[in-house]
Motif scaffolding. Structure first.
Motif, mmCIF file in Angstrom:
data_model
loop_
_atom_site.group_PDB
_atom_site.id
_atom_site.type_symbol
_atom_site.label_atom_id
_atom_site.label_comp_id
_atom_site.label_asym_id
_atom_site.label_seq_id
_atom_site.Cartn_x
_atom_site.Cartn_y
_atom_site.Cartn_z
ATOM 1 N N ARG A 227 0.882 -1.403 0.064
ATOM 2 C CA ARG A 227 0.042 0.144 -0.068
ATOM 3 C C ARG A 227 0.721 1.109 -0.165
ATOM 4 O O ARG A 227 0.565 2.138 -0.675
ATOM 5 C CB ARG A 227 -0.975 0.127 1.283
ATOM 6 C CG ARG A 227 -1.577 -1.302 1.492
ATOM 7 C CD ARG A 227 -3.240 -1.267 1.360
ATOM 8 N NE ARG A 227 -3.848 -2.297 1.516
ATOM 9 C CZ ARG A 227 -4.265 -3.445 0.723
ATOM 10 N NH1 ARG A 227 -3.850 -3.140 -0.602
ATOM 11 N NH2 ARG A 227 -4.726 -4.514 1.260
ATOM 12 N N LYS A 228 2.069 1.172 0.545
ATOM 13 C CA LYS A 228 2.882 2.244 0.738
ATOM 14 C C LYS A 228 3.776 2.442 -0.651
ATOM 15 O O LYS A 228 4.116 1.428 -1.101
ATOM 16 C CB LYS A 228 4.059 2.057 1.823
ATOM 17 C CG LYS A 228 3.356 1.932 3.504
ATOM 18 C CD LYS A 228 3.354 3.191 3.836
ATOM 19 C CE LYS A 228 2.587 2.932 5.237
ATOM 20 N NZ LYS A 228 2.847 2.115 6.197
ATOM 21 N N PRO A 229 3.960 3.509 -1.128
ATOM 22 C CA PRO A 229 4.684 3.831 -2.451
ATOM 23 C C PRO A 229 6.103 3.182 -2.201
ATOM 24 O O PRO A 229 6.714 3.429 -1.286
ATOM 25 C CB PRO A 229 4.653 5.275 -2.505
ATOM 26 C CG PRO A 229 4.382 5.962 -1.464
ATOM 27 C CD PRO A 229 3.604 4.890 -0.470
ATOM 28 N N LEU A 230 6.425 2.173 -3.217
ATOM 29 C CA LEU A 230 7.650 1.645 -3.234
ATOM 30 C C LEU A 230 8.736 2.310 -4.334
ATOM 31 O O LEU A 230 8.343 2.288 -5.574
ATOM 32 C CB LEU A 230 7.547 0.296 -3.465
ATOM 33 C CG LEU A 230 8.971 -0.698 -3.226
ATOM 34 C CD1 LEU A 230 8.577 -1.881 -2.354
ATOM 35 C CD2 LEU A 230 9.411 -0.888 -4.882
ATOM 36 N N TYR A 231 9.819 2.755 -3.930
ATOM 37 C CA TYR A 231 10.689 3.317 -4.865
ATOM 38 C C TYR A 231 11.893 2.376 -5.064
ATOM 39 O O TYR A 231 12.482 2.024 -4.116
ATOM 40 C CB TYR A 231 11.303 4.518 -4.376
ATOM 41 C CG TYR A 231 10.257 5.673 -4.259
ATOM 42 C CD1 TYR A 231 9.889 6.627 -5.329
ATOM 43 C CD2 TYR A 231 9.222 5.683 -3.362
ATOM 44 C CE1 TYR A 231 8.904 7.674 -5.380
ATOM 45 C CE2 TYR A 231 8.247 6.466 -3.370
ATOM 46 C CZ TYR A 231 8.085 7.544 -4.448
ATOM 47 O OH TYR A 231 6.943 8.447 -4.235
ATOM 48 N N LEU A 232 12.222 2.086 -6.293
ATOM 49 C CA LEU A 232 13.309 1.044 -6.675
ATOM 50 C C LEU A 232 14.437 1.806 -7.405
ATOM 51 O O LEU A 232 14.262 2.734 -8.271
ATOM 52 C CB LEU A 232 12.467 0.114 -7.883
ATOM 53 C CG LEU A 232 13.259 -1.120 -8.232
ATOM 54 C CD1 LEU A 232 13.534 -1.937 -6.647
ATOM 55 C CD2 LEU A 232 12.737 -2.040 -9.025
ATOM 56 N N GLY A 233 15.653 1.581 -6.889
ATOM 57 C CA GLY A 233 16.665 2.359 -7.379
ATOM 58 C C GLY A 233 17.792 1.990 -6.468
ATOM 59 O O GLY A 233 18.032 1.276 -5.739
ATOM 60 N N ASN A 234 18.822 3.079 -6.508
ATOM 61 C CA ASN A 234 20.011 3.164 -5.826
ATOM 62 C C ASN A 234 19.607 3.696 -4.157
ATOM 63 O O ASN A 234 19.254 4.594 -4.178
ATOM 64 C CB ASN A 234 20.872 3.979 -6.362
ATOM 65 C CG ASN A 234 22.358 4.237 -5.617
ATOM 66 O OD1 ASN A 234 22.084 4.348 -4.245
ATOM 67 N ND2 ASN A 234 23.353 4.099 -6.380
ATOM 68 N N PRO A 235 19.643 2.624 -3.280
ATOM 69 C CA PRO A 235 19.282 3.115 -1.870
ATOM 70 C C PRO A 235 19.677 4.315 -1.462
ATOM 71 O O PRO A 235 19.324 5.215 -0.796
ATOM 72 C CB PRO A 235 19.429 1.802 -1.332
ATOM 73 C CG PRO A 235 19.534 0.780 -2.143
ATOM 74 C CD PRO A 235 19.964 1.388 -3.530
ATOM 75 N N GLN A 236 21.186 4.434 -1.788
ATOM 76 C CA GLN A 236 21.990 5.537 -1.032
ATOM 77 C C GLN A 236 21.230 6.928 -1.737
ATOM 78 O O GLN A 236 21.132 7.931 -0.981
ATOM 79 C CB GLN A 236 23.246 5.507 -1.304
ATOM 80 C CG GLN A 236 24.087 4.712 -0.159
ATOM 81 C CD GLN A 236 25.378 4.128 -0.773
ATOM 82 O OE1 GLN A 236 25.522 3.976 -2.016
ATOM 83 N NE2 GLN A 236 26.333 3.772 0.157
ATOM 84 N N GLU A 237 21.190 6.997 -2.879
ATOM 85 C CA GLU A 237 20.493 7.992 -3.476
ATOM 86 C C GLU A 237 19.234 8.249 -3.213
ATOM 87 O O GLU A 237 18.759 9.538 -2.909
ATOM 88 C CB GLU A 237 20.563 7.982 -4.881
ATOM 89 C CG GLU A 237 21.845 8.145 -5.625
ATOM 90 C CD GLU A 237 22.105 7.878 -7.288
ATOM 91 O OE1 GLU A 237 21.077 7.764 -7.994
ATOM 92 O OE2 GLU A 237 22.937 7.729 -7.578
ATOM 93 N N LEU A 238 18.168 7.254 -3.042
ATOM 94 C CA LEU A 238 16.768 7.573 -2.625
ATOM 95 C C LEU A 238 16.800 7.961 -1.185
ATOM 96 O O LEU A 238 16.026 8.782 -0.906
ATOM 97 C CB LEU A 238 16.047 6.139 -3.036
ATOM 98 C CG LEU A 238 15.877 5.802 -4.374
ATOM 99 C CD1 LEU A 238 15.429 4.480 -4.471
ATOM 100 C CD2 LEU A 238 14.903 6.826 -4.982
ATOM 101 N N ILE A 239 17.685 7.317 -0.311
ATOM 102 C CA ILE A 239 17.611 7.964 1.162
ATOM 103 C C ILE A 239 18.072 9.228 1.042
ATOM 104 O O ILE A 239 17.169 10.023 1.958
ATOM 105 C CB ILE A 239 18.472 6.924 1.858
ATOM 106 C CG1 ILE A 239 18.140 5.449 2.131
ATOM 107 C CG2 ILE A 239 18.739 7.679 3.159
ATOM 108 C CD1 ILE A 239 19.214 4.654 2.665
#
Ligand code: TXA
Ligand code: MG
Length: 316
Positions: A227-239
């Motif tokens: 239900r929560k939006p999930l963002y897929l990618g480079n974790p360090q950049e997304l954090i």
């Protein structure tokens, strides 16, 4: 309706014979099972899942002898795969016989069939004189259940029984292979890797995911979603990008974040990662966070199926 959670196979068989639905364990994910030859029973499955009737169901069988009752032919390549991978997480799409109701196949001339490897599922199927139609036992579009508790959390009250067979060993749905045409085609990556299939039958086509593909709605782009939006990618950049927000992280081998970071497999094992994937997504979805960040795993073997599910779960 009170939902019984138990390992009582005879009770499950009785309920199924009476036309009820029972959630059953398989080695991939839990299924919501009913008599595949009984249209009203199949209609109940669609209703309980809130599933659109254009999305056909997989038919589960307990022995190879029954296969010919349901399909008009088994091509040689399919037979080779059956000999190696059944019982197991490989679903074959074959030309159907008319005993299979149109509702099961959404009116298509083909039926998806598999023999599950979970011992309870096999024993149950072999007690029944009909096959079981069973989609994953989750509300349409949500993450598939890999424990009896996952099923209970969402379908509680809607079904009389969940047959408890423990946590699912594979953790990802079966691979679906269309064997109804000369060129074999993978419709969904899953528990048997495409590499392993190609070792037996040579190169296969791989269908693209598409939100409008009527022949394989399990490939809908927004499927298997938390239900929560999930963002897929480079974790360090997304954090960094979401530093103002409450986040949870799902990573492959290592930790990126102090809190709420689950690791799919610290030893980098794709089978272990597959086993953990859906349960971990559920756990993160229940946290008090705004967003889930995830990274892809190596795109080989089971990793292809894991990445496929992560992409579908993610926000585009
Ligand atoms: O591992 C699994 O396959 C689990 C367990 C319970 O066996 N079942 C499962 O079912 O994942 P479900 O309904 O969630 O996904 C079945 C997929 C659907 O995406 C459907 O489109 C596809 O199978 N399918 C069923 N019949 C088909 C057919 N005749 N042609 C093409 N695709 C078909
Ligand atoms: Mg499903």
């Amino acid at each position: 309706m009170e939902t019984i959670i138990s390992g009582d196979i005879n009770r499950a068989a009785e309920l199924l014979r009476a036309g009820s639905l029972v959630a059953i364990p398989t080695e991939t994910v839990y299924g919501l099972a009913g008599n595949a030859l009984d249209t009203p029973c199949v209609a109940k499955i669609f209703a309980a899942k809130n599933r659109p009737s254009f999305d056909p169901l997989i038919v589960h069988i307990g022995s190879l002898e029954t296969l010919n009752d349901f399909v008009t032919e088994v091509p040689e390549a399919a037979l080779k795969l059956i000999q190696i991978f059944w019982p197991g997480p490989l679903t074959l799409v074959l030309k159907k016989k008319s005993v299979i109701p149109d509702l099961v196949t959404s009116g298509q001339e083909t039926v998806a069939i598999r023999m599950p490897a979970h011992p309870l599922a096999l024993e149950l199927l072999n007690k029944l004189d009909f096959p079981l139609a069973a989609p994953s036992a989750n509300p349409f579009g949500y993450i598939s259940p890999t424990t009896a508790n996952h099923v209970n959390a969402q379908l509680n009250g809607g079904i009389p029984m969940i047959l408890d067979g423990g946590p699912c060993k594979v953790g990802l749905e079966s691979t679906i292979l269309d064997c109804s045409k000369a060129q074999l085609r993978v419709l969904r990556a899953g528990g048997i890797s495409i590499e392993d299939i190609e070792k037996i039958v040579g190169k296969v086509d791989i269908a693209n995911s598409s939100s409008s593909n009527p022949s394989a709605p399990g490939m809908l782009e927004n499927h298997y979603s938390p239900r929560k939006p999930l963002y897929l990618g480079n974790p360090q950049e997304l954090i960094r990008e979401f530093s103002e927000e409450k986040i949870a992280v799902l990573s492959f081998e290592k930790k990126y974040h102090e809190h709420n970071n689950l690791i799919l497999s610290a030893k980098g094992d794709l089978a272990e990662a597959a086993q953990n994937l859906f349960g971990f997504l559920r756990q993160l979805d229940q946290l008090n966070v705004d967003k889930i960040i995830a990274e892809e795993v190596p795109n080989i073997g089971l990793g292809r199926a894991i990445n496929d599910r992560l992409r579908r779960a993610s926000k585009k």
